[in-house]
Design an enzyme around this catalytic site. Sequence first.
Site, PDB file in Angstrom:
ATOM      1  N   ILE A 192     -12.516   6.629  -1.310  1.00 54.55           N
ATOM      2  CA  ILE A 192     -13.967   6.746  -1.323  1.00 54.55           C
ATOM      3  C   ILE A 192     -14.562   5.393  -1.690  1.00 54.55           C
ATOM      4  CG2 ILE A 192     -15.936   7.833  -2.447  1.00 54.55           C
ATOM      5  CD1 ILE A 192     -14.265  10.317  -2.839  1.00 54.55           C
ATOM      6  N   ALA A 193     -15.515   4.943  -0.901  1.00 60.90           N
ATOM      7  CA  ALA A 193     -16.080   3.592  -1.073  1.00 60.90           C
ATOM      8  C   ALA A 193     -17.564   3.688  -1.405  1.00 60.90           C
ATOM      9  CB  ALA A 193     -15.864   2.769   0.194  1.00 60.90           C
ATOM     10  N   HIS A 208     -25.077  -0.267  -5.301  1.00 62.64           N
ATOM     11  CA  HIS A 208     -24.646  -1.461  -4.560  1.00 62.64           C
ATOM     12  C   HIS A 208     -25.523  -1.775  -3.360  1.00 62.64           C
ATOM     13  CE1 HIS A 208     -20.999  -1.561  -6.967  1.00 62.64           C
ATOM     14  NE2 HIS A 208     -20.801  -0.286  -6.694  1.00 62.64           N
ATOM     15  N   ASP A 252     -24.198   5.051  -7.152  1.00 62.59           N
ATOM     16  CA  ASP A 252     -23.062   4.254  -6.672  1.00 62.59           C
ATOM     17  C   ASP A 252     -23.206   4.015  -5.166  1.00 62.59           C
ATOM     18  OD1 ASP A 252     -20.699   2.803  -6.795  1.00 62.59           O
ATOM     19  OD2 ASP A 252     -19.383   4.552  -6.738  1.00 62.59           O
ATOM     20  N   HIS A 291     -12.653   2.067 -13.790  1.00 61.79           N
ATOM     21  CA  HIS A 291     -11.538   1.640 -12.936  1.00 61.79           C
ATOM     22  C   HIS A 291     -10.341   1.293 -13.828  1.00 61.79           C
ATOM     23  CE1 HIS A 291     -13.312   1.705  -8.936  1.00 61.79           C
ATOM     24  NE2 HIS A 291     -14.446   1.331  -9.499  1.00 61.79           N
ATOM     25  N   ASN A 336     -13.894   9.206 -11.544  1.00 63.01           N
ATOM     26  CA  ASN A 336     -13.535   8.391 -10.390  1.00 63.01           C
ATOM     27  C   ASN A 336     -13.032   7.017 -10.833  1.00 63.01           C
ATOM     28  OD1 ASN A 336     -16.235  10.107  -9.252  1.00 63.01           O
ATOM     29  ND2 ASN A 336     -14.380  10.139  -8.019  1.00 63.01           N
ATOM     30  N   HIS A 395     -18.779   5.784 -13.632  1.00 69.33           N
ATOM     31  CA  HIS A 395     -18.522   6.965 -12.784  1.00 69.33           C
ATOM     32  C   HIS A 395     -17.312   7.768 -13.283  1.00 69.33           C
ATOM     33  CE1 HIS A 395     -15.803   4.185 -10.740  1.00 69.33           C
ATOM     34  NE2 HIS A 395     -16.731   3.662  -9.988  1.00 69.33           N
ATOM     35  N   GLU A 429     -19.521  -4.676 -11.498  1.00 69.66           N
ATOM     36  CA  GLU A 429     -18.456  -3.675 -11.518  1.00 69.66           C
ATOM     37  C   GLU A 429     -17.167  -4.410 -11.161  1.00 69.66           C
ATOM     38  OE1 GLU A 429     -17.305   0.749  -9.788  1.00 69.66           O
ATOM     39  OE2 GLU A 429     -18.733  -0.492  -8.696  1.00 69.66           O
ATOM     40  N   ARG A 463      -1.416  16.593 -22.418  1.00 65.88           N
ATOM     41  CA  ARG A 463      -0.603  15.829 -23.364  1.00 65.88           C
ATOM     42  C   ARG A 463      -0.951  14.339 -23.379  1.00 65.88           C
ATOM     43  NH1 ARG A 463       3.206  19.708 -21.706  1.00 65.88           N
ATOM     44  NH2 ARG A 463       3.944  18.402 -19.971  1.00 65.88           N
TER      45      ARG A 463
END
Length: 366
Positions: free
Chosen positions: A294-295, A51, A260, A181, A205, A202, A115, A213
């Site tokens: 986390i950014a 980014h 990232d 995501h 994350n 990623h 993203e 299960r």
Amino acid sequence: MTEKISGRVVRPGAVVPGYVEVDGPTILSVSARDDAGDDIIVPGFVDLHCHGGGGHTFTLGDPAAARAAAAFHLRHGTTTMLASLVSSPYELMRDATAAYLPLVADGAIAGLHFEGPYLSHARCGAQNPAYLREPSLDELTALVKLGDGAIRMVTIAPELPGALAAVEFLAGSGVVAALGHTDATYEQTLAGVAAGATVGTHLFNGMRPAHHREPGPVVALLNSPSIVCELVADGIHLHDGMLRLAAQAAGPDRAALITDAMDAAGMPDGEYELGGQAVAVADRVARLVRDGSIAGSTLTMDEAFRRAVCAGLDLATASAMASTTPARALGLADQVGALEAGLRADLVVLGPDLTVRRVMRAGAWL
């Protein structure tokens, strides 16, 4: 004019003392030689997911900032990279696509990665929830047409309404469909793979955690032979033990190191911004001010490479994950990603401690 770069040459599956002979922008040959020296020569790094860096961001569609961010990462050995945006309004996605076309044309970046915004609210992480929405074929069709090959990857949560149709459209249009995501089940993730997805964004994350299960997306992606799994090797997104486990499970042909990174990479601790949200960076770690998520990272690809080796991966495996596999994931294996005759002369000369000494791109030293 030819040039020979000597050292321990890291090639697919092997490290061979020798030299890389470069003729202009192209690798002419790779040959063995006993007295090659202690430098380590690896292919230029290929970053699928970034980014920004050096105080500059890809996320706002500013071409000057994008060039500066790419130049920052080039100094750390990344010779091929995608400019990744975060979840954004359609208008920003459209304007960024148009603004970055000249950068793709002249090779400053290899293309764009969106993203989002077609991601799960439950697993949005540092994505701005105000911009999340269901996949839109109208938006994607217009963007792909405008990009004319510049849009290389889009990350989608496969459980969303319309997601499978979007994945099919992207795959059919020559765009890499990535799954991420996501709060998807194992079966929903496999449906995304069957629809044509080829990258896991990623891994671990921004995903439903694995359970014995309900394996969820992590296991589904690791189990899928067609999927390249992105791994953020910074010791923050992933414990080194989990990095090593995932790399061994996927194998070097299906694991890709990514940064990232956000604009704070290479910058001091302090306050930053990502997708319209405040980010605080302290001791390398970037987190949203609002909830501590986390950014992105402050990682560079040379750091990721070193971390992978320190985590127990050998040089050839780490090099495949940092260069060869991501190049293949983008459909660029016939151009970059390995030290082989006929490919573009992109290489990084590392010292014995794996720190960058020199970077060559298309036959030219920085």
